[in-house]
Write a protein that holds these residues in place. Structure first.
Motif, PDB file in Angstrom:
ATOM      1  N   LEU A 108     100.097 -30.728  73.585  1.00 42.43           N
ATOM      2  CA  LEU A 108     100.449 -30.884  74.858  1.00 42.43           C
ATOM      3  C   LEU A 108      99.745 -29.537  75.649  1.00 42.43           C
ATOM      4  CD1 LEU A 108     101.885 -32.228  77.382  1.00 42.43           C
ATOM      5  CD2 LEU A 108     103.816 -31.020  76.863  1.00 42.43           C
ATOM      6  N   HIS A 109      98.933 -30.039  76.685  1.00 46.76           N
ATOM      7  CA  HIS A 109      98.289 -28.886  77.581  1.00 46.76           C
ATOM      8  C   HIS A 109      99.056 -29.070  78.996  1.00 46.76           C
ATOM      9  CE1 HIS A 109      94.749 -27.535  75.052  1.00 46.76           C
ATOM     10  NE2 HIS A 109      95.412 -28.517  74.433  1.00 46.76           N
ATOM     11  N   LEU A 110      99.139 -27.652  79.616  1.00 46.93           N
ATOM     12  CA  LEU A 110      99.818 -27.704  80.913  1.00 46.93           C
ATOM     13  C   LEU A 110      99.130 -26.537  81.621  1.00 46.93           C
ATOM     14  CD1 LEU A 110     103.585 -27.787  79.829  1.00 46.93           C
ATOM     15  CD2 LEU A 110     102.057 -29.697  80.868  1.00 46.93           C
ATOM     16  N   PRO A 111      98.807 -26.976  82.903  1.00 47.19           N
ATOM     17  CA  PRO A 111      98.370 -25.774  83.670  1.00 47.19           C
ATOM     18  C   PRO A 111      99.061 -24.732  84.042  1.00 47.19           C
ATOM     19  CG  PRO A 111      98.665 -27.657  85.047  1.00 47.19           C
ATOM     20  CD  PRO A 111      99.231 -28.065  83.470  1.00 47.19           C
ATOM     21  N   VAL A 112      98.864 -23.346  84.202  1.00 49.03           N
ATOM     22  CA  VAL A 112      99.808 -22.400  84.265  1.00 49.03           C
ATOM     23  C   VAL A 112      99.974 -22.359  85.976  1.00 49.03           C
ATOM     24  CG1 VAL A 112      97.813 -20.588  84.739  1.00 49.03           C
ATOM     25  CG2 VAL A 112     100.107 -19.996  83.892  1.00 49.03           C
ATOM     26  N   GLY A 113     101.232 -22.035  86.191  1.00 49.03           N
ATOM     27  CA  GLY A 113     101.689 -21.805  87.501  1.00 49.03           C
ATOM     28  C   GLY A 113     101.998 -23.052  88.353  1.00 49.03           C
TER      29      GLY A 113
END
Length: 271
Positions: free
Chosen positions: A171-176
């Motif tokens: 699972l990839h998520l964008p930071v912030g």
């Protein structure tokens, strides 16, 4: 005297071990520093009570030890002492519960701008679903699950056709950016837990549970199942990768949508 010495050593050893112990939380990677603060408050309260109670026990053993000629005084009740103990206990419990209730309210109050991400658990695998261009997740149900549709995404809901499906991968998520995590189990009780995010929640068959968080630093983090779910429980591991926005978009462009997976499945069946 030996008992007194043991009790004193227990108090001193426990406090020293807590202060110099190399085992502590992993560095935080989300906005939930409030949870760390709540745990620290709990440690202080329970630590003070532990030291006070065990020290009082040591004092009583020393002060009222058996000596020839001493006779115990019988006192069936002491209302003043009872009120002090009851009041002190109530204050201590309230001091531990109040911060937790405040944090829990924040934990389940999801910001409007949070992106929904679905986590689906099964023995012993993690899968994920992210919204497509429309920004919405389509309807899904356990009754829709099949060999070609392992997450049970509804084929009749057009909102789900562009959903990005990740079966057993990272699972990839964008930071912030805040994320609303929707949790669904398709077999037994599981629990989605990433220690660095300080966030966890049970996954209950037939229900959709949720929480939210904001990743605050890039990196690769382990997903653990924190609920005993069967013989493969200890091997039920997954991975969350927090990317920069550029890396996240590059990864997202390489993923397949639910519609693409269905077309590929039909083509494979035809051949």
């Amino acid at each position: 005297m030996a008992v007194v010495l043991i009790l004193v050593l227990l108090v001193v050893g426990s406090v020293v071990f807590h202060l110099v112990s190399p085992w502590w939380w992993t560095p935080i990677a989300s906005n939930w520093g409030y949870i760390d603060s709540t745990l620290v408050i709990t440690f202080w309260i329970t630590g003070i009570v532990f030291v006070a109670v065990v020290s009082f026990m040591a004092y009583c053993v020393m002060r009222f030890r058996h000596r020839p000629g001493n006779v115990a005084a019988y006192e069936p009740e002491n209302r003043r002492l009872e009120w002090i103990l009851a009041g002190g206990t109530a204050v201590g419990v309230a001091a531990m519960l109040a911060p937790g209730l405040v944090v829990w309210h924040q934990f389940v109050t999801v910001p409007n701008e949070a992106t929904p991400v679905e986590v689906v658990s099964q023995q012993w695998l993690w899968s994920f679903r992210l919204p497509g261009a429309d920004g919405k997740l389509g309807h899904a149900a356990t009754s829709e699950i099949s060999a070609e549709n392992s997450l049970g995404v509804s084929k009749s809901d057009s909102s789900g056709l562009d959903d990005v499906v990740v079966e057993g991968g990272e699972l990839h998520l964008p930071v912030g950016k805040p994320v609303r995590v929707l949790l669904r189990s398709i077999d037994v009780l599981h629990d989605f837990y990433v220690p660095e995010f300080r966030a966890k929640m049970d996954m209950i068959p037939g229900m959709v549970t949720y929480f939210w968080f904001t990743p605050t630093r890039t990196g690769t983090f382990d997903i653990l199942c924190a609920e005993m779910c069967g013989v493969g429980h200890s091997q039920m591991r997954g991975t969350v990768v927090v990317d920069t926005e550029e890396d996240y978009q590059a990864w997202l462009a390489q993923q397949q949508t639910f519609e693409q997976l269905q077309v590929a499945s039909q083509e494979q069946a035809a051949n």
